[in-house]
Design a protein around this motif. Structure first.
Motif, PDB file in Angstrom:
ATOM      1  N   UNK A   1       0.793  -1.220   0.000  1.00 58.85           N
ATOM      2  CA  UNK A   1       0.000   0.000   0.000  1.00 58.85           C
ATOM      3  C   UNK A   1       0.822   1.264   0.000  1.00 58.85           C
ATOM      4  N   UNK A   2       2.143   1.140  -0.217  1.00 54.76           N
ATOM      5  CA  UNK A   2       3.046   2.289  -0.181  1.00 54.76           C
ATOM      6  C   UNK A   2       3.778   2.430  -1.505  1.00 54.76           C
ATOM      7  N   UNK A   3       4.057   3.659  -1.924  1.00 52.63           N
ATOM      8  CA  UNK A   3       4.882   3.835  -3.124  1.00 52.63           C
ATOM      9  C   UNK A   3       6.349   3.567  -2.819  1.00 52.63           C
ATOM     10  N   UNK A   4       7.087   3.211  -3.846  1.00 54.65           N
ATOM     11  CA  UNK A   4       8.534   3.045  -3.772  1.00 54.65           C
ATOM     12  C   UNK A   4       9.168   4.420  -3.584  1.00 54.65           C
ATOM     13  N   UNK A   5      10.126   4.534  -2.670  1.00 60.51           N
ATOM     14  CA  UNK A   5      10.738   5.825  -2.370  1.00 60.51           C
ATOM     15  C   UNK A   5      12.225   5.796  -2.686  1.00 60.51           C
ATOM     16  N   UNK A   6      12.632   6.726  -3.539  1.00 66.94           N
ATOM     17  CA  UNK A   6      14.045   6.972  -3.809  1.00 66.94           C
ATOM     18  C   UNK A   6      14.426   8.292  -3.160  1.00 66.94           C
TER      19      UNK A   6
ATOM     20  N   UNK B   1      15.582  11.090 -13.476  1.00 67.31           N
ATOM     21  CA  UNK B   1      14.998  10.447 -12.299  1.00 67.31           C
ATOM     22  C   UNK B   1      13.620  11.019 -12.007  1.00 67.31           C
ATOM     23  N   UNK B   2      13.484  12.335 -12.125  1.00 66.16           N
ATOM     24  CA  UNK B   2      12.160  12.945 -11.933  1.00 66.16           C
ATOM     25  C   UNK B   2      11.142  12.354 -12.905  1.00 66.16           C
ATOM     26  N   UNK B   3      11.545  12.220 -14.151  1.00 67.40           N
ATOM     27  CA  UNK B   3      10.631  11.718 -15.178  1.00 67.40           C
ATOM     28  C   UNK B   3      10.207  10.287 -14.914  1.00 67.40           C
ATOM     29  N   UNK B   4      11.064   9.502 -14.264  1.00 69.71           N
ATOM     30  CA  UNK B   4      10.788   8.072 -14.071  1.00 69.71           C
ATOM     31  C   UNK B   4      10.052   7.778 -12.776  1.00 69.71           C
ATOM     32  N   UNK B   5       9.742   8.796 -11.989  1.00 72.44           N
ATOM     33  CA  UNK B   5       8.954   8.610 -10.772  1.00 72.44           C
ATOM     34  C   UNK B   5       7.591   9.272 -10.938  1.00 72.44           C
ATOM     35  N   UNK B   6       6.587   8.708 -10.259  1.00 74.13           N
ATOM     36  CA  UNK B   6       5.244   9.275 -10.362  1.00 74.13           C
ATOM     37  C   UNK B   6       5.145  10.633  -9.680  1.00 74.13           C
ATOM     38  N   UNK B   7       5.901  10.808  -8.604  1.00 71.98           N
ATOM     39  CA  UNK B   7       5.843  12.059  -7.875  1.00 71.98           C
ATOM     40  C   UNK B   7       7.208  12.456  -7.349  1.00 71.98           C
ATOM     41  N   UNK B   8       7.388  13.755  -7.111  1.00 71.62           N
ATOM     42  CA  UNK B   8       8.611  14.260  -6.492  1.00 71.62           C
ATOM     43  C   UNK B   8       8.199  14.972  -5.212  1.00 71.62           C
TER      44      UNK B   8
ATOM     45  N   UNK C   1       6.078  15.512 -16.792  1.00 71.18           N
ATOM     46  CA  UNK C   1       6.449  14.654 -15.675  1.00 71.18           C
ATOM     47  C   UNK C   1       7.320  15.441 -14.695  1.00 71.18           C
ATOM     48  N   UNK C   2       7.303  15.040 -13.417  1.00 72.87           N
ATOM     49  CA  UNK C   2       6.495  13.979 -12.832  1.00 72.87           C
ATOM     50  C   UNK C   2       5.009  14.350 -12.825  1.00 72.87           C
ATOM     51  N   UNK C   3       4.171  13.337 -12.766  1.00 72.39           N
ATOM     52  CA  UNK C   3       2.737  13.585 -12.841  1.00 72.39           C
ATOM     53  C   UNK C   3       2.228  14.326 -11.612  1.00 72.39           C
TER      54      UNK C   3
ATOM     55  N   UNK D   1       2.878   5.074  -7.456  1.00 76.23           N
ATOM     56  CA  UNK D   1       3.656   3.859  -7.216  1.00 76.23           C
ATOM     57  C   UNK D   1       5.108   4.158  -6.876  1.00 76.23           C
ATOM     58  N   UNK D   2       5.576   5.381  -7.145  1.00 74.79           N
ATOM     59  CA  UNK D   2       6.968   5.721  -6.867  1.00 74.79           C
ATOM     60  C   UNK D   2       7.090   7.206  -6.571  1.00 74.79           C
ATOM     61  N   UNK D   3       7.989   7.538  -5.638  1.00 75.18           N
ATOM     62  CA  UNK D   3       8.202   8.923  -5.227  1.00 75.18           C
ATOM     63  C   UNK D   3       9.703   9.170  -5.147  1.00 75.18           C
ATOM     64  N   UNK D   4      10.130  10.298  -5.719  1.00 74.95           N
ATOM     65  CA  UNK D   4      11.515  10.745  -5.609  1.00 74.95           C
ATOM     66  C   UNK D   4      11.554  11.868  -4.587  1.00 74.95           C
TER      67      UNK D   4
END
Length: 371
Positions: A141-146, A179-186, A210-212, A284-287
């Protein structure tokens, strides 16, 4: 062929949430007759796009797919039905088990039951990496975090006065844009917004949408209405993470989404609850590009999956601001352990990526961030 399919999937990372980024190639021998990737917003799926390009020539062909084809009816019919109807003779799947509980092997089983030869495991590690965020969201239930940090050789992100532009060079900053482009959110904290007034969009040609989502941890909704983030909120969706007590009156009509999050006794945002709410929205992913306090809070909460450490050959010594603050480590046994994954040089700078491991002591983890 599978490498081409993985390239297609990687090219749409950051645009397909809540669905995974998938690539598909249809081929007859050494000739590609169809290519497809998951479309923005998650549909149509990659297999449907590739089959549409291949047309009738798909009969008897081989489909190379990065993730197990779906076998359930959602917003679109199952991809396995499309592959079967097209008459493909063989399907090669990199990651054979879609983590979505509605699939999990059913797609492979359906294809084999239809008499299609199915082979699995080709370039599986590369394919798994692409869907890591999707997998974490559907299972936890959590996005991936970089966590991204641009630091000096001695681990500083700025001078004590706050000067930080630019520690790393143009080549490294270009990598950050990708990296920003490849994550759903920053994600940043309100401190970064007040200090730098960032725009948080990707500057690479063709990827300006992006990011969206742009996300700010802003417990008390202090974001200035004149900030770039607020002014561009209609074109580039903005999410503010705030406590229930924060007054959002001034933000009405701005198009900004305010997510009300749990708070601790000090009024700090519970970052685990905040990320869970982002997952509920489909991210699904956050930078994370926040400052030292955001970095420390995410690490304390056990929410960081990857650390991207951009290191420049400069020194600030005790005149610098540490890259990570508030970890509360007093013993070596409590240190956060990392596992090196990659090391790449960009002109004079070096990017190291690490998997973040839990502190060995297993001590209680704090979750709040003052923002």
């Amino acid at each position: 062929m599978m490498a081409k399919a993985i390239g297609l999937a990687r090219g749409v990372l950051g645009s397909t949430a809540p669905n995974p980024a998938v690539g598909c190639v249809i081929a007859v021998g050494d000739s590609i007759i169809g290519r497809g990737a998951t479309q923005p917003g998650g549909r149509p799926h990659a297999e449907v796009m590739a089959l549409a390009e291949a047309g009738a020539a798909a009969r008897g062909a081989t489909a190379y797919v990065t993730l197990e084809p779906c076998a359930h009816h959602g917003c679109t019919p199952p991809c396995v039905d499309a592959l079967i109807a097209a008459g493909v003779a063989r399907v090669v799947v990199a990651h054979a088990h879609d983590p979505d509980p509605r699939v999990q092997g059913r797609g492979i089983a359906r294809l084999r039951a239809a008499g299609i030869l199915v082979e699995t495991g080709l370039m599986e590690a590369e394919a798994r990496a692409i869907v890591a965020g999707f997998a974490k969201r559907v299972t936890e239930g959590l996005p991936w975090v970089t966590l991204k940090l641009g630091v000096t050789l001695d681990g500083c992100i700025a001078t004590k006065s706050g000067e930080s532009r630019w520690i790393t060079g143009p080549a490294a900053r270009g990598v950050v844009q990708r990296m920003r482009a490849e994550h759903d959110g920053v994600l940043v904290g309100i401190g970064t917004v007040l200090a730098d007034d960032p725009g948080l969009i990707c500057g690479l040609e063709g990827l300006g949408d992006r990011p969206r989502w742009r996300v700010v941890a802003d417990s008390h909704l202090r974001i200035p209405l004149a900030s770039k983030l607020v002014r561009n909120a209609e074109a580039h969706p903005l999410i503010l993470l705030a406590t229930e007590a924060a007054d959002a009156t001034a933000l009405q009509g701005t198009g900004i989404t305010v997510l009300r999050c749990a708070a601790d006794d000090a009024g700090r945002i519970d970052l685990r609850d905040a990320l869970r709410r982002l997952g509920d929205l489909g991210l699904t992913s956050v930078l994370s590009e926040g400052g030292a306090h955001m970095a420390g809070a995410l690490l304390r909460a056990g929410l960081v999956d990857r650390l991207a450490w951009h290191r420049a050959p400069t020194l600030l010594g005790d005149s610098g601001m540490p890259a990570i603050q508030g970890l509360g480590v007093e013993r070596l046994a409590d240190a956060f352990r990392l596992r090196l994954l990659t090391r790449e040089a960009y002109e004079e700078d070096v990017l190291e990526t690490y998997e973040v491991l839990l502190p060995r002591s297993g001590r209680e983890i704090l979750t709040g961030i003052s923002s």
